[in-house]
Design a protein around this motif. Structure first.
Motif, PDB file in Angstrom:
ATOM      1  N   SER A   1       0.867  -1.181   0.000  1.00  0.00           N
ATOM      2  CA  SER A   1       0.000   0.000   0.000  1.00  0.00           C
ATOM      3  C   SER A   1       0.902   1.228   0.000  1.00  0.00           C
TER       4      SER A   1
ATOM      5  N   PHE B   1      -6.781   0.001  -2.171  1.00  0.00           N
ATOM      6  CA  PHE B   1      -5.835   0.096  -1.062  1.00  0.00           C
ATOM      7  C   PHE B   1      -4.525  -0.626  -1.355  1.00  0.00           C
ATOM      8  N   LEU B   2      -4.617  -1.870  -1.840  1.00  0.00           N
ATOM      9  CA  LEU B   2      -3.413  -2.625  -2.183  1.00  0.00           C
ATOM     10  C   LEU B   2      -3.073  -2.366  -3.642  1.00  0.00           C
TER      11      LEU B   2
END
Length: 79
Positions: free
Chosen positions: A17, A51-52
């Motif tokens: 992230s 997010f990732l």
């Protein structure tokens, strides 16, 4: 106006992230840096990543010099 140095990082492992990338780079909290990263034109693609970050995603990070510590006046107890 002075130009701020920038570094570009490429995601090379799963589970990365932007927050984790910042922690690995600076090893300390960097208040406001995530917002500055997202505001850069080079990073507009991050809005759609989630997010990732996917492998191969490039992230540009502005590298600002650390703030200078304020010099305190010297106090003499015997003057």
């Amino acid at each position: 106006m002075t130009e701020i140095a920038r570094e570009t990082f490429t995601v090379k492992s799963d589970g990365m992230s932007v927050d984790l990338m910042l922690w690995q780079r600076f090893r300390r909290p960097m208040p406001g840096l995530l917002e500055r990263i997202m505001a850069l034109a080079e990073n507009q693609h991050l809005e759609h990543c989630g997010f990732l970050l996917p492998l191969g995603t490039a992230v540009t990070i502005p590298i600002e010099p650390p703030p200078r510590e304020q010099e305190l006046p010297v106090i003499s107890l015997w003057d």
